[in-house]
Design an enzyme around this catalytic site. Structure first.
Site, PDB file in Angstrom:
ATOM      1  N   HIS A 147      36.673  45.726  48.116  1.00  0.00           N
ATOM      2  CA  HIS A 147      37.347  45.961  45.978  1.00  0.00           C
ATOM      3  C   HIS A 147      35.636  46.167  45.487  1.00  0.00           C
ATOM      4  CE1 HIS A 147      39.930  42.405  47.482  1.00  0.00           C
ATOM      5  NE2 HIS A 147      40.806  44.091  47.674  1.00  0.00           N
TER       6      HIS A 147
ATOM      7  N   LYS B  14      53.677  35.212  46.737  1.00  0.00           N
ATOM      8  CA  LYS B  14      52.667  34.861  47.827  1.00  0.00           C
ATOM      9  C   LYS B  14      52.194  34.005  47.831  1.00  0.00           C
ATOM     10  CE  LYS B  14      51.229  40.198  48.499  1.00  0.00           C
ATOM     11  NZ  LYS B  14      49.897  40.938  49.041  1.00  0.00           N
TER      12      LYS B  14
ATOM     13  N   ARG C 209      42.160  52.722  52.403  1.00  0.00           N
ATOM     14  CA  ARG C 209      41.406  52.582  53.215  1.00  0.00           C
ATOM     15  C   ARG C 209      41.800  52.933  54.758  1.00  0.00           C
ATOM     16  NH1 ARG C 209      42.546  45.527  53.117  1.00  0.00           N
ATOM     17  NH2 ARG C 209      44.243  47.472  52.145  1.00  0.00           N
TER      18      ARG C 209
ATOM     19  N   SER D 260      41.303  41.146  52.385  1.00  0.00           N
ATOM     20  CA  SER D 260      40.829  39.799  52.030  1.00  0.00           C
ATOM     21  C   SER D 260      41.571  38.972  53.205  1.00  0.00           C
ATOM     22  CB  SER D 260      41.942  39.199  50.908  1.00  0.00           C
ATOM     23  OG  SER D 260      41.052  39.927  50.083  1.00  0.00           O
TER      24      SER D 260
HETATM   25  P1  ADP Z   1      47.255  44.242  46.843  1.00  0.00           P
HETATM   26  O1  ADP Z   1      47.943  42.714  47.617  1.00  0.00           O
HETATM   27  O2  ADP Z   1      48.060  44.940  45.930  1.00  0.00           O
HETATM   28  O3  ADP Z   1      47.125  44.654  47.776  1.00  0.00           O
HETATM   29  P2  ADP Z   1      44.374  43.513  47.615  1.00  0.00           P
HETATM   30  O4  ADP Z   1      43.616  43.069  46.526  1.00  0.00           O
HETATM   31  O5  ADP Z   1      44.894  43.099  49.069  1.00  0.00           O
HETATM   32  O6  ADP Z   1      45.452  43.972  46.842  1.00  0.00           O
HETATM   33  O7  ADP Z   1      44.065  45.576  46.984  1.00  0.00           O
HETATM   34  C1  ADP Z   1      44.265  45.817  45.813  1.00  0.00           C
HETATM   35  C2  ADP Z   1      44.009  47.066  45.850  1.00  0.00           C
HETATM   36  O8  ADP Z   1      42.447  47.366  46.434  1.00  0.00           O
HETATM   37  C3  ADP Z   1      44.214  48.083  47.201  1.00  0.00           C
HETATM   38  O9  ADP Z   1      44.336  49.302  46.803  1.00  0.00           O
HETATM   39  C4  ADP Z   1      43.730  48.010  48.305  1.00  0.00           C
HETATM   40  O10 ADP Z   1      44.110  49.289  49.541  1.00  0.00           O
HETATM   41  C5  ADP Z   1      42.175  47.825  47.699  1.00  0.00           C
HETATM   42  N1  ADP Z   1      41.512  47.834  48.890  1.00  0.00           N
HETATM   43  C6  ADP Z   1      41.745  46.423  49.461  1.00  0.00           C
HETATM   44  N2  ADP Z   1      40.595  45.774  50.843  1.00  0.00           N
HETATM   45  C7  ADP Z   1      39.576  47.298  50.429  1.00  0.00           C
HETATM   46  C8  ADP Z   1      38.248  47.517  51.026  1.00  0.00           C
HETATM   47  N3  ADP Z   1      38.058  46.570  51.996  1.00  0.00           N
HETATM   48  N4  ADP Z   1      37.877  48.663  50.554  1.00  0.00           N
HETATM   49  C9  ADP Z   1      38.149  49.948  49.452  1.00  0.00           C
HETATM   50  N5  ADP Z   1      39.424  49.246  49.232  1.00  0.00           N
HETATM   51  C10 ADP Z   1      39.864  47.816  49.285  1.00  0.00           C
END
Ligand code: ADP
Length: 168
Positions: A17, A41, A90, A128
């Site tokens: 992120h 969630k 990803r 996450s």
């Molecule tokens: P959501 O519940 O909206 O998917 P996340 O917090 O899991 O929220 O992810 C938010 C954004 O960050 C999404 O666009 C996701 O694809 C991206 N993302 C998640 N993990 C990674 C990572 N390891 N590297 C880059 N981007 C990521």
């Protein structure tokens, strides 16, 4: 003024992120990281805790602001007067859902475009969910989350386990 919103759960924020935040903030005048407070969630961290961690790990980026929101992302984007949504891709598995969301959002609000960043190869496998799972079983998460976040995850999981035991 170019404003973009990067919405997500960030439960917790990972190095993946943060990489997207750094790269996206370099392209716009202001990047608003929107922390989704989603009723559907059950997060590990409260929205306020997630916001605090994000503020902490982005303090070196002067044009990044962090805010919690609930409801539709596009409504939040409108309230921020932003023209762009930032998301990270990803793997192919992300693609279908992200494409659908981007098209839905654009059909709701034509003035909003979604920008996708391909994730840094080193972080592409990090989510996450995986961070929480590894931490739950006592594994090392220091390679997955920013240093400021590592202990917070272990502490929160320890308190969750303690709550569980109390409840029988
Ligand atoms: P959501 O519940 O909206 O998917 P996340 O917090 O899991 O929220 O992810 C938010 C954004 O960050 C999404 O666009 C996701 O694809 C991206 N993302 C998640 N993990 C990674 C990572 N390891 N590297 C880059 N981007 C990521």
């Amino acid at each position: 003024m170019k404003i973009a919103v990067y919405p997500g759960s960030f439960d917790p924020v990972t190095k993946g992120h943060l990489d997207i935040i750094e790269r996206a903030s370099a392209l716009v005048d202001e990047l608003v990281v929107g922390v989704l407070n989603n009723n559907a969630k059950t997060p590990l961290f409260s929205a306020e805790e997630r916001v605090k961690m994000l503020v902490d790990v982005t303090k070196h980026l002067k044009n990044v602001r962090v805010e919690a929101f609930s409801g539709l992302s596009v409504d939040f984007v409108r309230r921020c007067h932003a023209g762009f949504i930032v998301r990270g891709l990803r793997a192919v598995t992300d693609f279908e859902y992200e494409l659908q969301m981007a098209q839905t959002n654009r059909s709701i609000e034509r003035g909003i475009d979604t920008i996708f960043f391909t994730t840094e190869l080193n972080y592409a496998y990090i989510s996450s969910t995986v961070v929480k799972e590894v931490a739950w079983y006592g594994g090392d998460i220091s390679g997955f989350v920013p240093p400021e976040v590592t202990e917070k995850v272990y502490e929160k999981i320890a308190s969750r386990k303690a709550d569980g035991n109390q409840g029988g």
